[in-house]
Enzyme design. Sequence first.
Site, PDB file in Angstrom:
ATOM      1  N   ASP A   1      -1.620  -6.812   2.956  1.00  0.00           N
ATOM      2  CA  ASP A   1      -2.505  -6.037   2.085  1.00  0.00           C
ATOM      3  C   ASP A   1      -1.751  -5.538   0.854  1.00  0.00           C
ATOM      4  O   ASP A   1      -2.313  -5.488  -0.245  1.00  0.00           O
ATOM      5  CB  ASP A   1      -3.100  -4.863   2.854  1.00  0.00           C
ATOM      6  CG  ASP A   1      -4.007  -4.002   1.991  1.00  0.00           C
ATOM      7  OD1 ASP A   1      -5.124  -4.447   1.679  1.00  0.00           O
ATOM      8  OD2 ASP A   1      -3.574  -2.899   1.611  1.00  0.00           O
TER       9      ASP A   1
ATOM     10  N   ASN B   1      -3.113   5.263  -2.591  1.00  0.00           N
ATOM     11  CA  ASN B   1      -2.779   4.759  -3.923  1.00  0.00           C
ATOM     12  C   ASN B   1      -2.841   5.902  -4.939  1.00  0.00           C
ATOM     13  O   ASN B   1      -3.032   7.065  -4.586  1.00  0.00           O
ATOM     14  CB  ASN B   1      -3.713   3.611  -4.321  1.00  0.00           C
ATOM     15  CG  ASN B   1      -5.182   4.028  -4.339  1.00  0.00           C
ATOM     16  OD1 ASN B   1      -5.510   5.216  -4.429  1.00  0.00           O
ATOM     17  ND2 ASN B   1      -6.079   3.056  -4.274  1.00  0.00           N
TER      18      ASN B   1
END
Length: 321
Positions: free
Chosen positions: A196, A7
């Site tokens: 997810d 991320n």
Amino acid sequence: MRPDDANLAGNVHGGTILKMIEEAGAIISTRHCNSQNGERCVAALARVERTDFLSPMCIGEVAHVSAEITYTSKHSVEVQVNVMSENILTGTKKLTNKATLWYVPLSLKNVDKVLEVPPVVYSRQEQEEEGRKRYEAQKLERMETKWRNGDIVQPVLNPEPNTVSYSQSSLIHLVGPSDCTLHGFVHGGVTMKLMDEVAGIVAARHCKTNIVTASVDAINFHDKIRRGCVITISGRMTFTSNKSMEIEVLVDADPVVDSTEKRYRAASAFFTYVSLNQEGSPLPVPQLVPETEDEKKRFEEGKGRYLQMKAKRQGRAEPQP
């Protein structure tokens, strides 16, 4: 681990780790199920037990994934998978994940035929008895999740902030050959990675900060997803504590190339996320505002799961009032 695995904060996506875990489990269980002479098969993922993310993995670190078969029943295999991260500059290693997965062997000649599993040799008699108890427990829990299979996530126009509708999200994916096993069905790890991703979008929309996967409750795979299907992965917030968010994720498959088959529920799970500041410390989570009776019911159910898990972590069987 590369930048496209992580991320914005540099933490590896939980879905990427889940996919690696499933690949390791599929390899060892398929290898075991083909260890004796007989009909050839491929092990298909049926369930993932609760998985905790013990420590973050970062860009530049090396992931070490190890798998071990811990129990076999007549038609299923239990696999324990551990994930370690290694900083190759310092040599430091740390345990990031532990997961338990269940597989069933499907014949290469007939995908609907479940084959028998070669027995595993236990070093202690107690290991077999403990494994049998885990097998019966997960079998019961799988049956209990099927009542939710008709539940769907409906879009709402102009939702208010902090409501379920405000953060709920969906992703639509066409299943291609690269997503599939030798049978032409989707890898369990591919499905978990997409789940997810959707759960992360829900969490980020709700708190508008950096978020990371803290744990995944049991993921149940109710039915196989064939190549060419269009799958819809839907996520919605069900519960918030002071520092965590529970998100329910549902996977529906639409066999668009086969007009004789109807849309069906393929998988379901609960993901837990935490909100982090720029330094990686936990932040308070905006409290969810359930509006409908169904949302209030799901909130109370989520609260029960949260208290039960909190009690287990504290070494108690049941939470104290």
